[in-house]
Scaffold this motif. Sequence first.
Motif, mmCIF file in Angstrom:
data_model
loop_
_atom_site.group_PDB
_atom_site.id
_atom_site.type_symbol
_atom_site.label_atom_id
_atom_site.label_comp_id
_atom_site.label_asym_id
_atom_site.label_seq_id
_atom_site.Cartn_x
_atom_site.Cartn_y
_atom_site.Cartn_z
ATOM 1 N N VAL A 1 -5.269 -3.305 4.014
ATOM 2 C CA VAL A 1 -4.137 -3.079 4.918
ATOM 3 C C VAL A 1 -3.382 -4.379 5.161
ATOM 4 N N VAL A 2 -2.086 -4.312 5.113
ATOM 5 C CA VAL A 2 -1.290 -5.486 5.453
ATOM 6 C C VAL A 2 -0.466 -5.138 6.684
ATOM 7 N N SER A 3 -0.589 -5.961 7.712
ATOM 8 C CA SER A 3 0.289 -5.721 8.865
ATOM 9 C C SER A 3 1.135 -6.930 9.109
ATOM 10 N N ILE A 4 2.368 -6.670 9.330
ATOM 11 C CA ILE A 4 3.271 -7.754 9.633
ATOM 12 C C ILE A 4 3.596 -7.635 11.102
ATOM 13 N N ALA A 5 3.164 -8.615 11.834
ATOM 14 C CA ALA A 5 3.304 -8.563 13.287
ATOM 15 C C ALA A 5 4.737 -8.851 13.675
ATOM 16 N N ALA A 6 5.016 -8.700 14.937
ATOM 17 C CA ALA A 6 6.400 -8.759 15.388
ATOM 18 C C ALA A 6 7.121 -10.046 15.033
ATOM 19 N N GLY A 7 6.438 -11.162 15.052
ATOM 20 C CA GLY A 7 7.152 -12.395 14.720
ATOM 21 C C GLY A 7 7.095 -12.742 13.253
ATOM 22 N N GLY A 8 6.467 -11.907 12.472
ATOM 23 C CA GLY A 8 6.246 -12.269 11.085
ATOM 24 C C GLY A 8 7.501 -12.112 10.250
ATOM 25 N N VAL A 9 7.624 -12.991 9.297
ATOM 26 C CA VAL A 9 8.770 -12.955 8.388
ATOM 27 C C VAL A 9 8.210 -12.992 6.983
ATOM 28 N N VAL A 10 8.533 -11.991 6.217
ATOM 29 C CA VAL A 10 8.018 -11.956 4.854
ATOM 30 C C VAL A 10 9.197 -11.838 3.910
ATOM 31 N N GLU A 11 9.375 -12.856 3.095
ATOM 32 C CA GLU A 11 10.432 -12.769 2.085
ATOM 33 C C GLU A 11 9.728 -12.693 0.751
ATOM 34 N N ALA A 12 9.192 -11.535 0.501
ATOM 35 C CA ALA A 12 8.324 -11.432 -0.659
ATOM 36 C C ALA A 12 8.189 -9.974 -1.014
ATOM 37 N N ASP A 13 7.802 -9.734 -2.225
ATOM 38 C CA ASP A 13 7.433 -8.378 -2.589
ATOM 39 C C ASP A 13 6.000 -8.161 -2.150
ATOM 40 N N VAL A 14 5.778 -7.055 -1.546
ATOM 41 C CA VAL A 14 4.458 -6.815 -0.981
ATOM 42 C C VAL A 14 3.833 -5.620 -1.667
ATOM 43 N N GLN A 15 2.591 -5.782 -1.990
ATOM 44 C CA GLN A 15 1.860 -4.657 -2.535
ATOM 45 C C GLN A 15 0.563 -4.539 -1.768
ATOM 46 N N ALA A 16 0.290 -3.355 -1.281
ATOM 47 C CA ALA A 16 -0.889 -3.234 -0.431
ATOM 48 C C ALA A 16 -1.415 -1.823 -0.513
ATOM 49 N N ALA A 17 -2.560 -1.636 0.068
ATOM 50 C CA ALA A 17 -3.064 -0.276 0.184
ATOM 51 C C ALA A 17 -2.223 0.443 1.239
ATOM 52 N N SER A 18 -2.080 -0.234 2.377
ATOM 53 C CA SER A 18 -1.151 0.321 3.342
ATOM 54 C C SER A 18 -0.481 -0.807 4.092
ATOM 55 N N LEU A 19 0.675 -0.543 4.551
ATOM 56 C CA LEU A 19 1.505 -1.621 5.097
ATOM 57 C C LEU A 19 2.113 -1.179 6.402
ATOM 58 N N SER A 20 2.090 -2.090 7.357
ATOM 59 C CA SER A 20 2.697 -1.769 8.633
ATOM 60 C C SER A 20 3.688 -2.873 8.949
ATOM 61 N N VAL A 21 4.929 -2.503 9.103
ATOM 62 C CA VAL A 21 5.969 -3.508 9.261
ATOM 63 C C VAL A 21 6.405 -3.571 10.707
ATOM 64 N N GLY A 22 6.013 -4.648 11.382
ATOM 65 C CA GLY A 22 6.463 -4.814 12.761
ATOM 66 C C GLY A 22 7.441 -5.959 12.867
#
Lengths: 228, 104
Positions: free
Chosen positions: B37-58
Amino acid sequence: MSDGSIIGRTTTIRGHVTGTGAIRVEGRVEGDVVTDGNVEVAPEAQIQGAVRGATLRVAGAVAGDLSGTDAVLLESGARVVGDLSAPRIGIAEGALVRGKIETARGAAAAPAPRAAVAVRREPEAPRAASARAAAVPVPAAAGPAPAQSGRRAPPPPPPRAEAARDASPAPSGGRPGPAGAAHRGPPAAPRPRPGAEAGRTGRAAPPPPVVPSLAKGARLKKKKAGQR
Amino acid sequence: MAGTVIGEGLTIEGEIVTDDEVVVQGTVRGTLTSGDVVSIAAGGVVEADVQAASLSVGGQVTGNVTASDRIDIQAGGRLIGDVKAARLTIADGASFKGNVDMDV
């Protein structure tokens, strides 16, 4: 406030890790780890690149220089190939080390102040360092690292960059300059060679104009000729 | 505790490959591949291609995301990029721009 980061055991990072806060590395990093907080390297961790922080506690494998602004402590499972540099250094029984060890002046995790000294004393050194930085793609020199780029001024002329690229592994100018350059160096791919890269950072060496104190003599001489 | 936590002040530029759970509170540039699982928390910044089992974008994600299980874009989350997942939720208040492919 950053709580601290963890690089998990099955994680491999090919690239640099920079920022603030404590970092615990349990996985693999092919690149530098630079922070202003403490760094813990777990026994199963592998880092290929420099590590900089406040207190570095190493129990794993590191191929690169370790510079702490506070302390560098090698624990019993540590395997380090690279220089250690910090005001306090501890090497526990069973740790394996190969490299120089210097407590004389703590490594410049904040290169700006020491770099100011460098600028006053040796106008050559920052230029050499910035030439090296320019060998690493120029945009990087212009872009991040505010304190250092202010000190280093505009990118040096290409010929020097050439010579510096050849000389880049040789850290004779090895000071906060190259440390800064490595610090803001871009991704691992364009780097000349990892071993040399490791030698470049964290080396608080004698001033270049005097006696370049390096094993990689040939490159040094070339660089000296280019400089003076 | 998540396997890998990228704290708030941290920036990682490069490829991240892991089997761990990842929580991103800082910045990631490059690519991020996880088997969990990948979670991106509220302050997170991802400038990338993401591959995961499951992803939560906050937080903020710019890049294409692929998940083998599900992707959730939470309120306050922002995703610019294409989404490929079998299950997708976009919460009220989330921001999304991109294509969706659920035919996995």
